[in-house]
Design a protein around this motif. Structure first.
Motif, PDB file in Angstrom:
ATOM      1  N   LEU A  38       1.433  -1.100   0.502  1.00  0.00           N
ATOM      2  CA  LEU A  38      -0.005  -0.194  -0.123  1.00  0.00           C
ATOM      3  C   LEU A  38       1.554   1.170   0.187  1.00  0.00           C
ATOM      4  O   LEU A  38       0.628   2.234  -0.377  1.00  0.00           O
ATOM      5  CB  LEU A  38      -1.353  -0.401   0.612  1.00  0.00           C
ATOM      6  CG  LEU A  38      -1.887   1.531   1.320  1.00  0.00           C
ATOM      7  CD1 LEU A  38      -2.669   1.206   0.027  1.00  0.00           C
ATOM      8  CD2 LEU A  38      -2.772   1.395   2.511  1.00  0.00           C
ATOM      9  N   MET A  39       2.297   1.065   0.869  1.00  0.00           N
ATOM     10  CA  MET A  39       2.704   2.427   0.877  1.00  0.00           C
ATOM     11  C   MET A  39       3.614   3.400  -0.233  1.00  0.00           C
ATOM     12  O   MET A  39       3.514   3.749  -1.084  1.00  0.00           O
ATOM     13  CB  MET A  39       3.704   2.292   1.723  1.00  0.00           C
ATOM     14  CG  MET A  39       2.930   2.643   3.509  1.00  0.00           C
ATOM     15  SD  MET A  39       2.227   3.947   3.680  1.00  0.00           S
ATOM     16  CE  MET A  39       0.621   2.931   3.569  1.00  0.00           C
ATOM     17  N   ARG A  42       1.279   4.200  -2.792  1.00  0.00           N
ATOM     18  CA  ARG A  42       1.030   5.774  -2.354  1.00  0.00           C
ATOM     19  C   ARG A  42       2.019   6.572  -2.755  1.00  0.00           C
ATOM     20  O   ARG A  42       2.143   7.617  -3.189  1.00  0.00           O
ATOM     21  CB  ARG A  42       0.338   5.396  -0.851  1.00  0.00           C
ATOM     22  CG  ARG A  42      -1.090   5.345  -0.617  1.00  0.00           C
ATOM     23  CD  ARG A  42      -1.780   4.981   0.846  1.00  0.00           C
ATOM     24  NE  ARG A  42      -2.825   5.081   1.350  1.00  0.00           N
ATOM     25  CZ  ARG A  42      -3.111   5.155   2.600  1.00  0.00           C
ATOM     26  NH1 ARG A  42      -2.295   5.222   3.460  1.00  0.00           N
ATOM     27  NH2 ARG A  42      -4.542   4.770   2.428  1.00  0.00           N
ATOM     28  N   ARG A  43       3.260   6.005  -2.752  1.00  0.00           N
ATOM     29  CA  ARG A  43       4.281   6.494  -3.184  1.00  0.00           C
ATOM     30  C   ARG A  43       4.106   7.037  -4.700  1.00  0.00           C
ATOM     31  O   ARG A  43       4.578   8.001  -5.637  1.00  0.00           O
ATOM     32  CB  ARG A  43       5.545   6.232  -2.537  1.00  0.00           C
ATOM     33  CG  ARG A  43       6.133   5.952  -1.405  1.00  0.00           C
ATOM     34  CD  ARG A  43       7.440   5.905  -0.591  1.00  0.00           C
ATOM     35  NE  ARG A  43       7.344   4.978  -1.494  1.00  0.00           N
ATOM     36  CZ  ARG A  43       7.105   3.735   0.286  1.00  0.00           C
ATOM     37  NH1 ARG A  43       6.848   4.129   1.069  1.00  0.00           N
ATOM     38  NH2 ARG A  43       7.150   2.277   0.043  1.00  0.00           N
ATOM     39  N   VAL A  45       1.196   7.046  -7.078  1.00  0.00           N
ATOM     40  CA  VAL A  45       0.399   8.052  -6.772  1.00  0.00           C
ATOM     41  C   VAL A  45       1.181   9.520  -6.747  1.00  0.00           C
ATOM     42  O   VAL A  45       0.406  10.202  -7.885  1.00  0.00           O
ATOM     43  CB  VAL A  45      -0.695   7.597  -5.746  1.00  0.00           C
ATOM     44  CG1 VAL A  45      -1.475   9.272  -6.036  1.00  0.00           C
ATOM     45  CG2 VAL A  45      -1.807   6.950  -6.053  1.00  0.00           C
ATOM     46  N   ARG A  46       1.625   9.318  -5.939  1.00  0.00           N
ATOM     47  CA  ARG A  46       1.793  10.896  -5.407  1.00  0.00           C
ATOM     48  C   ARG A  46       2.983  11.452  -7.000  1.00  0.00           C
ATOM     49  O   ARG A  46       3.033  12.491  -7.089  1.00  0.00           O
ATOM     50  CB  ARG A  46       3.162  10.939  -4.224  1.00  0.00           C
ATOM     51  CG  ARG A  46       3.734  11.932  -3.661  1.00  0.00           C
ATOM     52  CD  ARG A  46       4.955  11.477  -3.063  1.00  0.00           C
ATOM     53  NE  ARG A  46       5.883  11.137  -3.027  1.00  0.00           N
ATOM     54  CZ  ARG A  46       6.962  10.140  -2.632  1.00  0.00           C
ATOM     55  NH1 ARG A  46       6.849  10.616  -0.877  1.00  0.00           N
ATOM     56  NH2 ARG A  46       7.655   9.292  -3.153  1.00  0.00           N
ATOM     57  N   GLU A  57      -0.314   7.697 -12.647  1.00  0.00           N
ATOM     58  CA  GLU A  57      -0.812   7.761 -11.986  1.00  0.00           C
ATOM     59  C   GLU A  57      -2.470   6.592 -11.730  1.00  0.00           C
ATOM     60  O   GLU A  57      -2.831   6.258 -10.563  1.00  0.00           O
ATOM     61  CB  GLU A  57      -1.685   9.083 -12.283  1.00  0.00           C
ATOM     62  CG  GLU A  57      -2.748  10.155 -10.767  1.00  0.00           C
ATOM     63  CD  GLU A  57      -3.219  11.070 -10.836  1.00  0.00           C
ATOM     64  OE1 GLU A  57      -3.614  11.576 -10.004  1.00  0.00           O
ATOM     65  OE2 GLU A  57      -2.577  11.652 -11.871  1.00  0.00           O
ATOM     66  N   HIS A  61      -3.674   4.487  -8.977  1.00  0.00           N
ATOM     67  CA  HIS A  61      -4.592   4.401  -7.998  1.00  0.00           C
ATOM     68  C   HIS A  61      -5.017   3.055  -8.006  1.00  0.00           C
ATOM     69  O   HIS A  61      -5.984   2.371  -6.698  1.00  0.00           O
ATOM     70  CB  HIS A  61      -5.523   5.347  -8.590  1.00  0.00           C
ATOM     71  CG  HIS A  61      -5.217   6.633  -8.129  1.00  0.00           C
ATOM     72  ND1 HIS A  61      -5.493   7.075  -7.184  1.00  0.00           N
ATOM     73  CD2 HIS A  61      -4.975   8.112  -9.178  1.00  0.00           C
ATOM     74  CE1 HIS A  61      -5.173   8.456  -6.521  1.00  0.00           C
ATOM     75  NE2 HIS A  61      -5.047   8.717  -7.756  1.00  0.00           N
ATOM     76  N   VAL A  64      -3.833   0.668  -5.315  1.00  0.00           N
ATOM     77  CA  VAL A  64      -3.928   1.436  -4.035  1.00  0.00           C
ATOM     78  C   VAL A  64      -5.592   0.700  -3.853  1.00  0.00           C
ATOM     79  O   VAL A  64      -5.574   0.221  -2.405  1.00  0.00           O
ATOM     80  CB  VAL A  64      -3.705   2.897  -3.615  1.00  0.00           C
ATOM     81  CG1 VAL A  64      -4.847   3.115  -2.457  1.00  0.00           C
ATOM     82  CG2 VAL A  64      -2.856   3.313  -3.949  1.00  0.00           C
ATOM     83  N   LYS A  68      -6.688  -1.985  -0.679  1.00  0.00           N
ATOM     84  CA  LYS A  68      -7.059  -2.119   0.378  1.00  0.00           C
ATOM     85  C   LYS A  68      -8.145  -2.904   0.516  1.00  0.00           C
ATOM     86  O   LYS A  68      -8.641  -3.207   1.829  1.00  0.00           O
ATOM     87  CB  LYS A  68      -7.673  -0.196   0.644  1.00  0.00           C
ATOM     88  CG  LYS A  68      -6.740   1.061   0.219  1.00  0.00           C
ATOM     89  CD  LYS A  68      -7.628   1.997   0.062  1.00  0.00           C
ATOM     90  CE  LYS A  68      -6.810   2.968   1.538  1.00  0.00           C
ATOM     91  NZ  LYS A  68      -6.821   2.342   2.928  1.00  0.00           N
TER      92      LYS A  68
END
Length: 105
Positions: A38-39, A42-43, A45-46, A57, A61, A64, A68
Motif C-alpha cells: 500500500l505504501m 501511494r508513493r 500515486v504521489r 497515476e 490508484h 491502492v 485496500k
C-alpha cells in the motif's frame, strides 16, 4: 494521529467520518506485506502526480484500491453478523451516533 475507533473495532473516525479498519483476521506477516504494498502504491500515486503522468497515476490508484480490498478496508466486509457497511458515512448519521456523541468529538 490517534483517531477514535468504534467499540466493535470496525471503523476509525476522521473529521466525523467512518473509515473501515483492516481485517483483524489477517495474520501479521500478510498484513505487513499488504501495508508495504500500500505504501509503495501511494508513493507511486504521489510520483505520478508530480510528473503529470496520468496513465501511471491511474495505475497507481488501481494498485491502492486492490491492496485496500485485500486488507478488507474496501470491498466485501470482513465481519459476518449481517451488519451493513457504513464506510465513509458520517458517524452522527449511523448506529454509532450515541457513541460518537459520548466521546465528545
Amino acid at each position: 494521529m490517534n483517531h477514535p475507533v468504534t467499540p466493535d473495532g470496525r471503523y476509525f473516525v476522521v473529521r466525523g467520518r467512518l473509515w473501515r479498519m483492516a481485517n483483524p483476521g489477517l495474520d501479521a506477516e500478510e498484513r505487513t506485506g499488504l501495508v508495504n504494498r500500500l505504501m509503495r502504491a501511494r508513493r507511486a500515486v504521489r510520483d505520478a502526480k508530480r510528473s503529470a503522468d496520468f496513465e501511471a497515476e491511474a495505475a497507481a490508484h488501481k494498485a491502492v484500491h486492490e491492496v485496500k480490498r485485500a486488507l478488507g478496508e474496501r470491498g466485501p466486509v470482513w465481519w459476518d453478523d449481517g451488519s451493513p457497511d457504513l464506510n465513509r458515512y458520517m458517524a452522527k448519521n449511523t448506529t454509532y451516533a450515541d457513541w460518537y456523541a459520548r466521546i465528545g468529538r
